[in-house]
Design a protein around this motif. Structure first.
Motif, PDB file in Angstrom:
ATOM      1  N   VAL A 140      17.424  -5.792  -4.128  1.00  0.00           N
ATOM      2  CA  VAL A 140      16.873  -4.676  -4.891  1.00  0.00           C
ATOM      3  C   VAL A 140      17.287  -3.410  -4.160  1.00  0.00           C
ATOM      4  O   VAL A 140      16.802  -3.137  -3.065  1.00  0.00           O
ATOM      5  CB  VAL A 140      15.333  -4.782  -4.977  1.00  0.00           C
ATOM      6  CG1 VAL A 140      14.759  -3.598  -5.725  1.00  0.00           C
ATOM      7  CG2 VAL A 140      14.923  -6.099  -5.620  1.00  0.00           C
ATOM      8  N   ALA A 141      18.232  -2.667  -4.729  1.00  0.00           N
ATOM      9  CA  ALA A 141      18.727  -1.465  -4.062  1.00  0.00           C
ATOM     10  C   ALA A 141      17.866  -0.266  -4.435  1.00  0.00           C
ATOM     11  O   ALA A 141      17.565  -0.062  -5.614  1.00  0.00           O
ATOM     12  CB  ALA A 141      20.176  -1.208  -4.471  1.00  0.00           C
ATOM     13  N   VAL A 142      17.457   0.496  -3.437  1.00  0.00           N
ATOM     14  CA  VAL A 142      16.631   1.690  -3.683  1.00  0.00           C
ATOM     15  C   VAL A 142      17.325   2.915  -3.112  1.00  0.00           C
ATOM     16  O   VAL A 142      18.208   2.801  -2.262  1.00  0.00           O
ATOM     17  CB  VAL A 142      15.209   1.536  -3.086  1.00  0.00           C
ATOM     18  CG1 VAL A 142      14.454   0.412  -3.766  1.00  0.00           C
ATOM     19  CG2 VAL A 142      15.265   1.315  -1.578  1.00  0.00           C
ATOM     20  N   ARG A 143      16.909   4.079  -3.577  1.00  0.00           N
ATOM     21  CA  ARG A 143      17.613   5.321  -3.231  1.00  0.00           C
ATOM     22  C   ARG A 143      17.044   6.038  -2.021  1.00  0.00           C
ATOM     23  O   ARG A 143      17.728   6.788  -1.351  1.00  0.00           O
ATOM     24  CB  ARG A 143      17.530   6.307  -4.402  1.00  0.00           C
ATOM     25  CG  ARG A 143      18.278   5.875  -5.625  1.00  0.00           C
ATOM     26  CD  ARG A 143      18.057   6.876  -6.736  1.00  0.00           C
ATOM     27  NE  ARG A 143      18.718   8.137  -6.475  1.00  0.00           N
ATOM     28  CZ  ARG A 143      20.014   8.349  -6.662  1.00  0.00           C
ATOM     29  NH1 ARG A 143      20.776   7.384  -7.115  1.00  0.00           N
ATOM     30  NH2 ARG A 143      20.548   9.518  -6.401  1.00  0.00           N
ATOM     31  N   ASP A 144      15.739   5.897  -1.795  1.00  0.00           N
ATOM     32  CA  ASP A 144      15.157   6.689  -0.726  1.00  0.00           C
ATOM     33  C   ASP A 144      13.900   6.022  -0.173  1.00  0.00           C
ATOM     34  O   ASP A 144      13.505   4.939  -0.619  1.00  0.00           O
ATOM     35  CB  ASP A 144      14.844   8.121  -1.213  1.00  0.00           C
ATOM     36  CG  ASP A 144      14.005   8.136  -2.477  1.00  0.00           C
ATOM     37  OD1 ASP A 144      13.222   7.202  -2.697  1.00  0.00           O
ATOM     38  OD2 ASP A 144      14.134   9.103  -3.263  1.00  0.00           O
ATOM     39  N   MET A 145      13.286   6.680   0.794  1.00  0.00           N
ATOM     40  CA  MET A 145      12.155   6.078   1.489  1.00  0.00           C
ATOM     41  C   MET A 145      10.962   5.890   0.570  1.00  0.00           C
ATOM     42  O   MET A 145      10.236   4.899   0.652  1.00  0.00           O
ATOM     43  CB  MET A 145      11.760   6.955   2.677  1.00  0.00           C
ATOM     44  CG  MET A 145      10.804   6.242   3.617  1.00  0.00           C
ATOM     45  SD  MET A 145      10.310   7.280   4.989  1.00  0.00           S
ATOM     46  CE  MET A 145      11.821   7.342   5.931  1.00  0.00           C
ATOM     47  N   GLU A 146      10.767   6.833  -0.345  1.00  0.00           N
ATOM     48  CA  GLU A 146       9.636   6.740  -1.258  1.00  0.00           C
ATOM     49  C   GLU A 146       9.768   5.496  -2.134  1.00  0.00           C
ATOM     50  O   GLU A 146       8.818   4.731  -2.300  1.00  0.00           O
ATOM     51  CB  GLU A 146       9.550   7.999  -2.131  1.00  0.00           C
ATOM     52  CG  GLU A 146       9.079   9.258  -1.395  1.00  0.00           C
ATOM     53  CD  GLU A 146      10.131   9.874  -0.484  1.00  0.00           C
ATOM     54  OE1 GLU A 146      11.343   9.592  -0.674  1.00  0.00           O
ATOM     55  OE2 GLU A 146       9.770  10.625   0.435  1.00  0.00           O
ATOM     56  N   GLU A 147      10.965   5.306  -2.680  1.00  0.00           N
ATOM     57  CA  GLU A 147      11.173   4.143  -3.550  1.00  0.00           C
ATOM     58  C   GLU A 147      11.071   2.846  -2.752  1.00  0.00           C
ATOM     59  O   GLU A 147      10.554   1.838  -3.248  1.00  0.00           O
ATOM     60  CB  GLU A 147      12.539   4.244  -4.243  1.00  0.00           C
ATOM     61  CG  GLU A 147      12.744   3.159  -5.303  1.00  0.00           C
ATOM     62  CD  GLU A 147      14.086   3.269  -6.021  1.00  0.00           C
ATOM     63  OE1 GLU A 147      14.850   4.208  -5.724  1.00  0.00           O
ATOM     64  OE2 GLU A 147      14.358   2.414  -6.882  1.00  0.00           O
ATOM     65  N   LEU A 148      11.549   2.886  -1.519  1.00  0.00           N
ATOM     66  CA  LEU A 148      11.443   1.705  -0.651  1.00  0.00           C
ATOM     67  C   LEU A 148       9.979   1.346  -0.430  1.00  0.00           C
ATOM     68  O   LEU A 148       9.562   0.199  -0.617  1.00  0.00           O
ATOM     69  CB  LEU A 148      12.126   2.004   0.686  1.00  0.00           C
ATOM     70  CG  LEU A 148      12.029   0.945   1.776  1.00  0.00           C
ATOM     71  CD1 LEU A 148      12.759  -0.336   1.358  1.00  0.00           C
ATOM     72  CD2 LEU A 148      12.599   1.466   3.096  1.00  0.00           C
ATOM     73  N   ALA A 149       9.181   2.330  -0.045  1.00  0.00           N
ATOM     74  CA  ALA A 149       7.768   2.077   0.244  1.00  0.00           C
ATOM     75  C   ALA A 149       7.032   1.600  -1.008  1.00  0.00           C
ATOM     76  O   ALA A 149       6.268   0.632  -0.972  1.00  0.00           O
ATOM     77  CB  ALA A 149       7.112   3.346   0.804  1.00  0.00           C
ATOM     78  N   ASP A 150       7.273   2.258  -2.123  1.00  0.00           N
ATOM     79  CA  ASP A 150       6.594   1.886  -3.372  1.00  0.00           C
ATOM     80  C   ASP A 150       6.939   0.456  -3.786  1.00  0.00           C
ATOM     81  O   ASP A 150       6.079  -0.308  -4.219  1.00  0.00           O
ATOM     82  CB  ASP A 150       7.003   2.841  -4.504  1.00  0.00           C
ATOM     83  CG  ASP A 150       6.482   4.255  -4.298  1.00  0.00           C
ATOM     84  OD1 ASP A 150       5.472   4.420  -3.589  1.00  0.00           O
ATOM     85  OD2 ASP A 150       7.091   5.198  -4.850  1.00  0.00           O
ATOM     86  N   THR A 151       8.218   0.118  -3.656  1.00  0.00           N
ATOM     87  CA  THR A 151       8.665  -1.198  -4.099  1.00  0.00           C
ATOM     88  C   THR A 151       8.123  -2.298  -3.186  1.00  0.00           C
ATOM     89  O   THR A 151       7.677  -3.349  -3.649  1.00  0.00           O
ATOM     90  CB  THR A 151      10.204  -1.229  -4.162  1.00  0.00           C
ATOM     91  OG1 THR A 151      10.650  -0.151  -4.996  1.00  0.00           O
ATOM     92  CG2 THR A 151      10.707  -2.533  -4.737  1.00  0.00           C
ATOM     93  N   LEU A 152       8.136  -2.033  -1.878  1.00  0.00           N
ATOM     94  CA  LEU A 152       7.575  -3.020  -0.950  1.00  0.00           C
ATOM     95  C   LEU A 152       6.086  -3.220  -1.227  1.00  0.00           C
ATOM     96  O   LEU A 152       5.582  -4.344  -1.220  1.00  0.00           O
ATOM     97  CB  LEU A 152       7.791  -2.562   0.501  1.00  0.00           C
ATOM     98  CG  LEU A 152       9.237  -2.620   1.004  1.00  0.00           C
ATOM     99  CD1 LEU A 152       9.330  -2.034   2.412  1.00  0.00           C
ATOM    100  CD2 LEU A 152       9.770  -4.053   0.994  1.00  0.00           C
ATOM    101  N   LEU A 153       5.384  -2.117  -1.469  1.00  0.00           N
ATOM    102  CA  LEU A 153       3.948  -2.219  -1.752  1.00  0.00           C
ATOM    103  C   LEU A 153       3.695  -3.076  -2.986  1.00  0.00           C
ATOM    104  O   LEU A 153       2.827  -3.956  -2.981  1.00  0.00           O
ATOM    105  CB  LEU A 153       3.358  -0.814  -1.956  1.00  0.00           C
ATOM    106  CG  LEU A 153       1.885  -0.764  -2.374  1.00  0.00           C
ATOM    107  CD1 LEU A 153       0.982  -1.306  -1.271  1.00  0.00           C
ATOM    108  CD2 LEU A 153       1.480   0.662  -2.737  1.00  0.00           C
ATOM    109  N   LEU A 154       4.462  -2.846  -4.031  1.00  0.00           N
ATOM    110  CA  LEU A 154       4.228  -3.606  -5.262  1.00  0.00           C
ATOM    111  C   LEU A 154       4.593  -5.085  -5.080  1.00  0.00           C
ATOM    112  O   LEU A 154       3.864  -5.963  -5.538  1.00  0.00           O
ATOM    113  CB  LEU A 154       5.008  -2.994  -6.432  1.00  0.00           C
ATOM    114  CG  LEU A 154       4.570  -3.491  -7.819  1.00  0.00           C
ATOM    115  CD1 LEU A 154       3.104  -3.185  -8.085  1.00  0.00           C
ATOM    116  CD2 LEU A 154       5.435  -2.883  -8.913  1.00  0.00           C
TER     117      LEU A 154
END
Lengths: 476, 476
Positions: free
Chosen positions: B281-295
């Motif tokens: 799952v490729a993400v663009r930035d730290m916010e998307e990384l954190a949100d995706t890991l949380l979910l």
């Protein structure tokens, strides 16, 4: 009947008297809180609760009808059921009220033909009587200078120069709230809901002429007169920036908007084409709207979008540099290499070990040395290739790894530095763990006039937006 | 010399003893804080300060060399100048240390040939001696289960199931910090800097086999062996999600990355092609990384991405509905219409006045009625077309316009509701004015197992990411 001058909307924003139609003593009713907000704010004109069942509301004498009020009423805030609204228009006409703001909903936004018909009848009757209508289905006017708080609340900040026009009451209050924490200070704000009479174009035109308003934000879902809206946007954009967030910019969103404010659906393509032609700054969401308004408020214009980035105030500046370069590239913000002379000087301050001495510059090797940081800022700022400076500040690592007080010292340096030269400086303060420290840092910087963003992505978007307007303003 | 089993990296994450080479009694030195962190955390193995000039550090007896330590040492944290690093490798070899983590920088990342040569020599000597190298130029290991705090600090949270591998120490600490506030709980984390020996692929492979790790996040700037990395990503992605943030995904960013960790530059196209093929799952930035890991942490998988949205907990749900529909459309998240039966039932609860009774559903007309809200949630959840529910919660308006306590009651309802049925529920809590109330609400929800996002845009991105992985996992 007193006469009213149609045209300028000053009497809406600076009314001599405000009637709250349906005001009650029940503190759970919003009508009650409307009276309370005005009284607490020290609104200088008359505050008139209108309710045949009340003698007084919060110390203000109540009247059975606006017709019974002795003093002038320029604005009526209407909180009674929709079935009574036509007769309220008659009362407004009889009293010479300039504008009636219908907080009351249940009109065209329901999608039911009978509710649409009621709205049409309301507007027709108002127009015939020379009464302007705000709404229905909206929160109305917020004017810190005129001591009119936001809606039925005590929300009020110091006056500023950002005007805001919103078809959504919810987004308006949210933007007002964000303003108090993010340092956006409003001149005037209006939420106008269904826009059955006065609509977005009217208010944007008014704010375009308003000398207190330097930049205008708008949330629009649609317009009953797209041609006029386009013409207003074109005219006003020549004078001051209009930052426009179109709600329902996707088909899925447009369908939802149709049932929110009964907005006419126009395809996303039609809208974006129209916006491009008018010279407005189009934004995608509330975050981009707030960030862009904040940057316009603080810097007015940008001579270019070549950004000098300073990272690694504690450590970890390498990853921050990469992140910054990527985010800037996403939004077309340049991060040009420094000249060899500047690199050499930076290298003499920090050494080359572990440092990125191009741009972004990683000052990790200073380990919190504020004197070195001041020198580095001076060098970055001195580069003729740089138009604006961004500092990436990780509050948590600063407070965790550096002695107490160093972060405040750095933030004071940024404020002092920014005020001492002409290139704008912004701070990126990504949120993290120590919320108290983060809030304190943000507050200190905002109070010192430094725009604060929560990510480099958001800062870069705002920079690109302000620059695109400045570039157009120069060439036109 | 004790023997070490190469292959599994357990001895790095659960070392029997840790040497801090260069540990000093000067509390301003990071080496000092490394010892302090381990002692305070109650690390169960030996903590050995190595420094010929110290007798003891923080109550731990200091040794002149690792060779003098009686107990086993599996991990050496090296904080001495780079010129001493080769001899540290010899000491590690003599003592049978499994891995040396070089906090020390000034190697390939400077771009100078002599520093690259030193790094090459270091790795060559270590490999010959059977010592693994972490770094150089990095922060090393964080393992809450093994009582190893984050870097030279006391940062440590309860163990969880999110593994994180980072080429950047700064991003690693930031993600650890974000974890404490946003409810991401880590199993293990490692920052490996230049990755001269052990690199991203090695650690991702290890976490892929680690039964404590359910989802893996990674920040990579590059790799010395792209083919092996791709093969590891492909293998691990089949077993558990790998959420990968590529630093330097633009040309501007890639140039910066080259001077950060000395990463080989590969074009953005090459990388994105590789990532697509591996199933990460490729993400663009730290916010998307954190949100995706949380979910991922909270919901594991999603059977679909048809979202039921509930807006307008106080008022203003119209604009929130439009915003939500737009944000979901941006990320391909469907907001399907409810069935006529559900609309009818919603209408019987809320009436049609001012409400959007499709999807998003605007519950503004409930004016904070928690019983009605419970009914509405039940109806939305009961729609067979809906896979996941999002509640848009404006903390500021809730606390400003509703009686005290209603917001907490609503949040408890969400927690209770989510635990009582199988469809996931997430909350969107956009920040605004009353930071204290906002922080309290976020904490309450996170503690109750509800993932919290700061915007619908961020929630929708995370939902799309988790769904895309779940969909692939189903078909493969």
């Amino acid at each position: 009947m007193e006469t009213s001058t149609l045209g300028g909307l000053d009497r809406i924003f600076f009314p001599r008297g405000i009637a709250i139609v349906g005001a009650s003593n029940n503190p759970e009713k919003l009508s009650h809180n409307w009276v309370k907000g005005l009284v607490q704010a020290g609104f200088p004109g008359g505050v008139y609760p209108i309710n045949p069942s009340e003698r007084e509301v919060l110390g203000q004498r109540a009247h059975a009808s606006m017709r019974d009020v002795a003093g002038p009423i320029d604005l009526a805030i209407v909180c009674v059921p929709r079935t009574l609204c036509l007769s309220v228009v008659d009362d407004c006409a009889a009293k010479g009220v300039f504008a009636a703001h219908f907080f009351t909903g249940g009109f065209s936004e329901t999608g039911r033909p009978e509710d649409q018909a009621l709205e049409d009848a309301l507007v027709e009757r108002a127009r015939r009587a020379g009464v302007r209508v705000i709404g229905p289905n909206c929160m109305g006017v917020y004017n810190p200078e005129g001591k009119i708080p936001w809606g039925p609340s005590d929300l009020m900040d110091v006056p500023g120069e950002v005007g805001f026009v919103s078809q959504s009451g919810g987004h308006a209050v949210k933007m007002a709230e964000i303003g108090t924490t993010h340092g956006i200070r409003y001149s005037k704000m209006v939420s106008y809901g269904n826009g059955a009479d006065l609509d977005g174009g009217d208010f944007i035109e008014y704010l375009g002429d308003d000398c207190r308003t330097g930049v205008i934000g708008a949330y629009l879902e649609g317009s009953r007169d797209g041609r006029r809206l386009a013409s207003v946007l074109r005219k006003v954009s020549r004078v001051k920036p209009v930052v426009l967030w179109k709600g329902g910019r996707t088909n899925q969103g447009a369908e939802t908007a149709a049932s929110h404010t009964g907005s006419m659906m126009a395809s996303a393509d039609v809208w974006s084409g129209m916006l491009r032609q008018t010279g407005v700054v189009a934004v995608r969401d509330m975050e981009e709207l707030a960030d862009t308004l904040l940057l316009f408020q603080q810097v007015k214009q940008l001579n270019g979008k070549r950004l000098g980035v300073v990272c690694g105030l504690t450590d970890g500046g390498g990853g921050e540099s990469v992140l910054s370069a990527d985010a800037c590239a996403d939004h077309g913000v340049d991060v040009p290499r420094f000249s060899p002379g500047t690199r050499e000087k930076l290298s003499s301050i920090y050494g080359e070990v572990g440092s990125v001495l191009r741009n972004p510059v990683d000052v990790s090797q200073g380990y919190g040395d504020v004197g070195k940081l001041r020198q580095a800022l001076g060098l970055v700022c001195g580069e003729p290739q740089i138009d604006i400076i961004a500092v990436y500040e990780n509050v948590e690592t600063l407070t965790r790894f550096l002695p107490k007080g160093v972060m405040d010292e750095m933030n004071r340096l940024f404020i002092e530095f920014a005020s001492g030269q002409s290139k704008p400086l912004v701070c990126v303060l990504p949120p993290g763990a120590s919320d108290t420290a983060w809030l304190g840092a943000r507050q200190l910087l905002l109070a010192g006039g430094i725009p604060v963003f929560t990510s480099m992505d958001r800062a870069a978007r705002a920079i690109a937006n302000v620059r695109s307007y400045s570039a157009r303003a120069r060439t036109s």
